[in-house]
Scaffold this motif. Structure first.
Motif, PDB file in Angstrom:
ATOM      1  N   LEU A  32       3.500  -4.561 -17.753  1.00 53.26           N
ATOM      2  CA  LEU A  32       4.151  -5.532 -16.868  1.00 53.26           C
ATOM      3  C   LEU A  32       5.287  -4.839 -16.132  1.00 53.26           C
ATOM      4  CD1 LEU A  32       4.486  -8.510 -15.933  1.00 53.26           C
ATOM      5  CD2 LEU A  32       6.078  -8.808 -17.857  1.00 53.26           C
ATOM      6  N   ALA A  33       5.151  -4.738 -14.817  1.00 49.40           N
ATOM      7  CA  ALA A  33       6.191  -4.096 -14.014  1.00 49.40           C
ATOM      8  C   ALA A  33       7.494  -4.882 -14.117  1.00 49.40           C
ATOM      9  CB  ALA A  33       5.735  -4.000 -12.558  1.00 49.40           C
ATOM     10  N   GLY A  34       8.611  -4.149 -14.175  1.00 47.99           N
ATOM     11  CA  GLY A  34       9.911  -4.818 -14.218  1.00 47.99           C
ATOM     12  C   GLY A  34      10.151  -5.684 -13.010  1.00 47.99           C
ATOM     13  N   GLU A  35       9.503  -5.358 -11.899  1.00 49.96           N
ATOM     14  CA  GLU A  35       9.642  -6.164 -10.681  1.00 49.96           C
ATOM     15  C   GLU A  35       9.121  -7.581 -10.885  1.00 49.96           C
ATOM     16  OE1 GLU A  35       9.872  -1.932  -9.444  1.00 49.96           O
ATOM     17  OE2 GLU A  35       8.654  -3.081 -10.856  1.00 49.96           O
ATOM     18  N   ALA A  36       8.103  -7.731 -11.751  1.00 51.61           N
ATOM     19  CA  ALA A  36       7.566  -9.071 -12.024  1.00 51.61           C
ATOM     20  C   ALA A  36       8.608  -9.933 -12.726  1.00 51.61           C
ATOM     21  CB  ALA A  36       6.301  -8.966 -12.877  1.00 51.61           C
ATOM     22  N   ILE A  37       9.333  -9.335 -13.663  1.00 48.51           N
ATOM     23  CA  ILE A  37      10.374 -10.084 -14.368  1.00 48.51           C
ATOM     24  C   ILE A  37      11.515 -10.401 -13.413  1.00 48.51           C
ATOM     25  CG2 ILE A  37      11.970 -10.029 -16.321  1.00 48.51           C
ATOM     26  CD1 ILE A  37      10.035  -8.060 -17.675  1.00 48.51           C
ATOM     27  N   LEU A 208       0.119  -5.370 -14.351  1.00 46.99           N
ATOM     28  CA  LEU A 208       0.606  -6.437 -13.471  1.00 46.99           C
ATOM     29  C   LEU A 208       1.656  -5.818 -12.572  1.00 46.99           C
ATOM     30  CD1 LEU A 208      -0.199  -9.532 -13.513  1.00 46.99           C
ATOM     31  CD2 LEU A 208      -0.928  -8.195 -15.494  1.00 46.99           C
ATOM     32  N   THR A 209       1.348  -5.674 -11.293  1.00 50.29           N
ATOM     33  CA  THR A 209       2.133  -4.819 -10.411  1.00 50.29           C
ATOM     34  C   THR A 209       2.428  -5.484  -9.077  1.00 50.29           C
ATOM     35  OG1 THR A 209       0.345  -3.789  -9.127  1.00 50.29           O
ATOM     36  CG2 THR A 209       0.676  -2.984 -11.374  1.00 50.29           C
ATOM     37  N   GLU A 210       3.164  -4.732  -8.256  1.00 56.34           N
ATOM     38  CA  GLU A 210       3.404  -5.178  -6.880  1.00 56.34           C
ATOM     39  C   GLU A 210       2.149  -5.032  -6.030  1.00 56.34           C
ATOM     40  OE1 GLU A 210       6.811  -2.231  -7.781  1.00 56.34           O
ATOM     41  OE2 GLU A 210       4.833  -2.656  -8.601  1.00 56.34           O
ATOM     42  N   MET A 211       1.216  -4.214  -6.493  1.00 49.74           N
ATOM     43  CA  MET A 211      -0.009  -3.932  -5.733  1.00 49.74           C
ATOM     44  C   MET A 211      -1.021  -5.059  -5.911  1.00 49.74           C
ATOM     45  SD  MET A 211       0.047  -0.862  -4.269  1.00 49.74           S
ATOM     46  CE  MET A 211      -1.663  -0.293  -4.244  1.00 49.74           C
ATOM     47  N   PHE A 273       1.139  -9.324  -9.581  1.00 47.56           N
ATOM     48  CA  PHE A 273       1.899 -10.335 -10.315  1.00 47.56           C
ATOM     49  C   PHE A 273       2.329 -11.483  -9.416  1.00 47.56           C
ATOM     50  CE2 PHE A 273       5.409  -7.260  -9.223  1.00 47.56           C
ATOM     51  CZ  PHE A 273       6.177  -8.091  -8.418  1.00 47.56           C
ATOM     52  N   SER A 274       2.216 -11.294  -8.095  1.00 52.19           N
ATOM     53  CA  SER A 274       2.618 -12.349  -7.157  1.00 52.19           C
ATOM     54  C   SER A 274       1.690 -13.558  -7.199  1.00 52.19           C
ATOM     55  CB  SER A 274       2.667 -11.801  -5.727  1.00 52.19           C
ATOM     56  OG  SER A 274       1.386 -11.313  -5.345  1.00 52.19           O
ATOM     57  N   VAL A 275       0.472 -13.382  -7.717  1.00 52.14           N
ATOM     58  CA  VAL A 275      -0.499 -14.484  -7.780  1.00 52.14           C
ATOM     59  C   VAL A 275      -0.397 -15.140  -9.149  1.00 52.14           C
ATOM     60  CG1 VAL A 275      -2.937 -15.110  -7.688  1.00 52.14           C
ATOM     61  CG2 VAL A 275      -2.054 -13.314  -6.179  1.00 52.14           C
ATOM     62  N   ASP A 276      -0.064 -16.416  -9.161  1.00 53.00           N
ATOM     63  CA  ASP A 276       0.054 -17.145 -10.422  1.00 53.00           C
ATOM     64  C   ASP A 276      -1.300 -17.170 -11.134  1.00 53.00           C
ATOM     65  OD1 ASP A 276       1.024 -18.733 -12.465  1.00 53.00           O
ATOM     66  OD2 ASP A 276       0.717 -20.610 -11.362  1.00 53.00           O
ATOM     67  N   GLY A 277      -1.310 -16.773 -12.396  1.00 54.38           N
ATOM     68  CA  GLY A 277      -2.557 -16.785 -13.161  1.00 54.38           C
ATOM     69  C   GLY A 277      -3.454 -15.602 -12.903  1.00 54.38           C
ATOM     70  N   ALA A 278      -2.922 -14.534 -12.285  1.00 53.29           N
ATOM     71  CA  ALA A 278      -3.765 -13.377 -11.967  1.00 53.29           C
ATOM     72  C   ALA A 278      -4.430 -12.811 -13.211  1.00 53.29           C
ATOM     73  CB  ALA A 278      -2.929 -12.297 -11.276  1.00 53.29           C
TER      74      ALA A 278
END
Length: 446
Positions: A32-37, A208-211, A273-278
């Motif tokens: 889990l990318a820190g950007e997601a948190i 789970l990334t920015e990509m 990670f931008s998509v809920d439920g990815a």
């Protein structure tokens, strides 16, 4: 109170069931990318992980903390420094990394302790354990750059992690490792997740990334995501790309996916990670939402075997029920199974067709052509048709025909022409249902 509509919920739940069976008891390592948190996605992500945990999936979560460390450094008036895609960790950066890791562990454990009614966490019991599972060594000096307290994974205590996840505990790993002398090293989340997945021989590694994934056309930011790459395809792509330095570079996560698969992990994934439920969409739907790297293509077009009878029955039953297909008994399919061609993905049958030759008339009937609604309009029908045509040619036949009441235009677009039912071979004409009034369409084989 939300409404549940059986006509949509029941088919969806049945479609998900094969994946629930397939993944029970499997091991997933999730990076889990820190950007997601930082983007406020932690609670939703924890809820999705709790669902996987409830389904009997063994979980290892590796969190990143890139933006959190940068924030700590900025607060202390210190500049973040990177080289070769890695952080240069001096004494100040190491302190910031330790502070960020401690805060994130606290937040993650809190997220898994939720229990509000009417949420996915209600009645969930997800115990989280973390510890010194990683041994590390220093990166050292590379091209004249001293990385100081930045390290790489030397060893993963796979036995200890396995004992923890076998006891239904979620293992949480921070990107830190320790040397045998007790020295702490800042590690890259991506490397920790990859090394852990390989050490455990995990069934999946998911980032789970920015990509959003890997696009089919790298020059077009709007082109579709390539949902599946073989390792060989991914390696060819990496060879054409520059060395990645940023997490948003195409090769950044892809290189770790390839390394994991080459190390024995069955499948590696890059998800947005931008998509809920990815995470749920990737695991429980046919094509997922991101890019999956696999050692071999998971989709297989082949002749059916007796093991496929159940899958074929499940596939065609809805179409028999609504009258699109003529009903076939299980004994009939078992008897004729050698006539069937199937297309499967990840062990699930998503398409089929049967070929019944009439050698005396130099033709054959293609029957029960069926594609799951989940994957229609993706070309699987054409692939099965082409395979059936090849089988007919191999038998020395000159044409194939179909009987249909609802899909005339699909066949006409693919070279079939309508004929009178009297055209049918005598043996087939005797079984023709005049009440059903099926159209007869014929295609000549070149």
């Amino acid at each position: 109170m939300s409404l549940v509509f059986p006509h949509t919920f029941v088919p969806w739940f049945r479609a998900v069931a094969p994946y629930i069976h397939a993944y029970h008891g499997k091991t997933f390592v999730i990076g889990l990318a820190g950007e997601a948190i930082a983007a406020g996605k932690l609670n939703q992500f924890a809820q999705d992980l709790a669902i996987l945990h409830a389904m009997g999936i063994k979980l290892v979560l590796v969190h990143g903390f890139r933006p959190q460390v940068n924030e700590q450094l900025a607060a202390k008036g210190h500049t973040s420094r990177y080289s070769h895609g890695l952080r240069i960790t001096d004494e100040v950066a190491l302190d910031c990394a330790q502070e960020a890791a401690g805060q994130l562990r606290f937040e993650i454990e809190a997220a898994f302790s939720q229990g509000l009614p009417n949420t996915p966490m209600a009645n969930a019991t997800v115990r989280v354990v973390s510890g010194n599972f990683l041994t590390a060594r220093p990166v050292g000096i590379v091209d004249g750059v001293d990385f100081m307290h930045s390290g790489v994974v030397r060893k993963v205590d796979a036995a200890a992690i396995r004992r923890a996840i076998d006891s239904e505990t979620l293992v949480l790993l921070s990107p830190f490792g320790f040397s045998p002398t007790g020295e702490a090293f800042n590690l890259a989340m991506e490397e920790v997740a990859t090394a852990t997945a390989v050490a455990l021989q995990a069934d999946k590694l998911l980032f789970l990334t920015e990509m959003p994934g890997i696009r089919e056309n790298l020059q077009d930011p709007e082109s579709p995501i390539d949902t599946e790459l073989s390792v060989a395809e991914a390696e060819r792509l990496l060879a054409s790309l520059p060395r990645p330095t940023l997490p948003t570079d195409t090769a950044f996560y892809l290189q770790h996916c390839v390394r994991a698969c080459r190390g024995g992990v069955e499948r590696s994934h890059i998800l947005p990670f931008s998509v809920d439920g990815a995470l749920l969409m990737e695991v429980f739907t046919h094509d997922g939402i991101g890019t999956m790297v696999v050692d071999e293509k998971l989709e297989s077009l082949r002749e059916a075997t007796s093991d496929d009878v159940g899958g074929i029955l499940q596939l065609i039953e809805p179409f028999e029920r609504d009258g699109t297909l003529v009903r076939r008994e299980r004994t009939e399919i078992e008897r004729d199974i050698a006539n069937y061609t199937v297309i499967e993905h990840d062990g699930v049958i998503f398409g089929c067709a049967a070929l019944y030759p009439y050698p005396e008339a130099r033709t054959a009937e293609m029957a029960a052509l069926t594609i799951s609604p989940q994957v229609q309009s993706q070309g699987d029908g054409e692939r099965i048709l082409k395979r059936v045509e090849q089988r007919a040619k191999a038998l020395g036949l000159e044409s194939i025909f179909v009987l249909t009441t609802r899909t005339k235009h699909w066949f006409v677009k693919r070279g079939f022409q309508q004929v009178d039912p009297d055209w049918l071979p005598e043996a087939r004409k005797r079984k023709y249902n005049w009440d059903r009034r099926s159209l007869v369409l014929v295609k000549k084989l070149n």
